[in-house]
Scaffold this motif. Structure first.
Motif, short mmCIF file in Angstrom:
data_model
loop_
_atom_site.label_atom_id
_atom_site.label_comp_id
_atom_site.label_asym_id
_atom_site.label_seq_id
_atom_site.Cartn_x
_atom_site.Cartn_y
_atom_site.Cartn_z
N ALA A 21 0.83 -1.20 0.00
CA ALA A 21 0.00 0.00 0.00
C ALA A 21 0.87 1.25 0.00
CB ALA A 21 -0.92 0.00 1.22
N LEU A 22 1.94 1.24 0.78
CA LEU A 22 2.84 2.40 0.84
C LEU A 22 3.53 2.62 -0.51
CD1 LEU A 22 4.09 4.58 2.64
CD2 LEU A 22 5.89 2.96 3.21
N ILE A 23 4.07 1.57 -1.06
CA ILE A 23 4.75 1.69 -2.36
C ILE A 23 3.76 2.09 -3.45
CG2 ILE A 23 5.98 0.39 -4.15
CD1 ILE A 23 7.28 -1.21 -1.84
N GLY A 24 2.59 1.48 -3.44
CA GLY A 24 1.56 1.82 -4.43
C GLY A 24 1.13 3.27 -4.31
N GLY A 25 0.98 3.75 -3.09
CA GLY A 25 0.61 5.15 -2.87
C GLY A 25 1.67 6.10 -3.39
N LEU A 26 2.94 5.77 -3.12
CA LEU A 26 4.04 6.61 -3.61
C LEU A 26 4.10 6.63 -5.13
CD1 LEU A 26 6.88 5.71 -1.08
CD2 LEU A 26 5.62 7.86 -1.23
N VAL A 27 3.99 5.47 -5.73
CA VAL A 27 4.03 5.39 -7.20
C VAL A 27 2.86 6.17 -7.80
CG1 VAL A 27 3.81 3.82 -9.16
CG2 VAL A 27 5.34 3.24 -7.28
N GLY A 28 1.68 6.02 -7.22
CA GLY A 28 0.51 6.75 -7.70
C GLY A 28 0.68 8.26 -7.57
N ALA A 29 1.22 8.69 -6.44
CA ALA A 29 1.44 10.13 -6.23
C ALA A 29 2.44 10.69 -7.23
CB ALA A 29 1.91 10.38 -4.80
N VAL A 30 3.53 9.97 -7.45
CA VAL A 30 4.54 10.43 -8.41
C VAL A 30 3.95 10.45 -9.82
CG1 VAL A 30 6.74 9.82 -9.49
CG2 VAL A 30 6.51 9.72 -7.02
N ALA A 31 3.19 9.43 -10.19
CA ALA A 31 2.58 9.40 -11.52
C ALA A 31 1.60 10.56 -11.69
CB ALA A 31 1.87 8.06 -11.74
N ALA A 32 0.80 10.85 -10.66
CA ALA A 32 -0.15 11.96 -10.75
C ALA A 32 0.56 13.28 -10.94
CB ALA A 32 -1.02 11.99 -9.50
N LEU A 33 1.67 13.45 -10.23
CA LEU A 33 2.42 14.70 -10.35
C LEU A 33 3.09 14.82 -11.71
CD1 LEU A 33 4.07 14.93 -6.81
CD2 LEU A 33 2.22 16.35 -7.71
N LEU A 34 3.63 13.73 -12.20
CA LEU A 34 4.33 13.77 -13.48
C LEU A 34 3.37 14.01 -14.64
CD1 LEU A 34 6.96 10.92 -13.02
CD2 LEU A 34 7.36 13.38 -12.99
N PHE A 35 2.16 13.52 -14.55
CA PHE A 35 1.21 13.68 -15.65
C PHE A 35 0.35 14.94 -15.51
CE2 PHE A 35 2.05 9.06 -15.95
CZ PHE A 35 2.55 9.06 -17.24
N ALA A 36 0.49 15.64 -14.40
CA ALA A 36 -0.28 16.88 -14.22
C ALA A 36 0.38 17.98 -15.04
CB ALA A 36 -0.31 17.25 -12.75
N PRO A 37 -0.40 18.81 -15.70
CA PRO A 37 0.18 19.89 -16.52
C PRO A 37 0.63 21.06 -15.64
CG PRO A 37 -2.21 19.94 -16.69
CD PRO A 37 -1.85 18.77 -15.85
N LYS A 38 1.88 21.00 -15.18
CA LYS A 38 2.44 22.06 -14.34
C LYS A 38 3.81 22.41 -14.87
CE LYS A 38 0.15 20.89 -10.01
NZ LYS A 38 0.32 20.61 -8.61
N PRO A 39 4.24 23.64 -14.60
CA PRO A 39 5.61 24.00 -14.98
C PRO A 39 6.62 23.27 -14.09
CG PRO A 39 4.33 25.95 -14.28
CD PRO A 39 3.48 24.74 -14.12
N GLY A 40 7.87 23.21 -14.50
CA GLY A 40 8.93 22.47 -13.82
C GLY A 40 9.12 22.85 -12.36
N ASN A 41 9.12 24.16 -12.07
CA ASN A 41 9.32 24.61 -10.68
C ASN A 41 8.20 24.10 -9.77
OD1 ASN A 41 11.66 25.93 -11.25
ND2 ASN A 41 10.71 27.95 -11.53
N GLU A 42 6.97 24.25 -10.22
CA GLU A 42 5.84 23.79 -9.41
C GLU A 42 5.87 22.28 -9.24
OE1 GLU A 42 1.90 25.15 -10.42
OE2 GLU A 42 2.73 27.06 -11.13
N LEU A 43 6.25 21.58 -10.31
CA LEU A 43 6.33 20.12 -10.25
C LEU A 43 7.39 19.69 -9.24
CD1 LEU A 43 5.45 17.39 -11.32
CD2 LEU A 43 7.14 17.64 -13.14
#
Length: 139
Positions: A21-43
């Protein structure tokens, strides 16, 4: 499967589930951040925040696991001490019972052998008298 093995199996399953669950949560959070349309600094800021949050959660879980481990170790120590004390007491009781029984048996054998010795002496005396009567008849 005894109770200890069942408990270990449940603990192992729980640990595996928590890790997943911990690893899955981390991977999901990173994937959500990487696919979100944000500039580099905000990301990068978001990644830093999420990493800090994950680190805090990990430390919290580690603290909880450590506390639980100490509690379990204390309970196991107490139970082992209690069992050892019970075994010691019962062993002592058995030893006392054996010693008393041995003493009683020895006393019974002594008494019986004394009785047998007296009976043999009495019978021997009776036989001697009978033989003497037969050998020396009084006319």
């Amino acid at each position: 499967m005894n109770e200890t093995e069942k408990d270990q199996s449940v603990q192992c399953s729980s640990n595996t589930f928590l890790k997943g669950a911990l690893i899955g949560g981390l991977v999901g959070a990173v994937a959500a951040l990487l696919f979100a349309p944000k500039p580099g600094n905000e990301l990068r800021e978001d990644l830093c925040d999420k990493l800090a949050l994950a680190t805090d959660k990990t430390k919290e879980v580690a603290g909880t696991v450590s506390d639980k481990t100490k509690e379990v170790a204390s309970v196991v120590t107490d139970k082992a001490t209690e069992i050892a004390r019970n075994i010691s007491t019962r062993t002592s009781d058995v030893a006392k019972t054996v010693a008393e029984s041995t003493g009683n048996i020895v006393d019974s054998v002594r008494s019986a052998s004394t009785d047998v010795a007296h009976d043999i002496k009495d019978e021997s005396d009776n036989i001697s008298k009978e033989i003497n009567k037969d050998l020396n008849p009084k006319v």
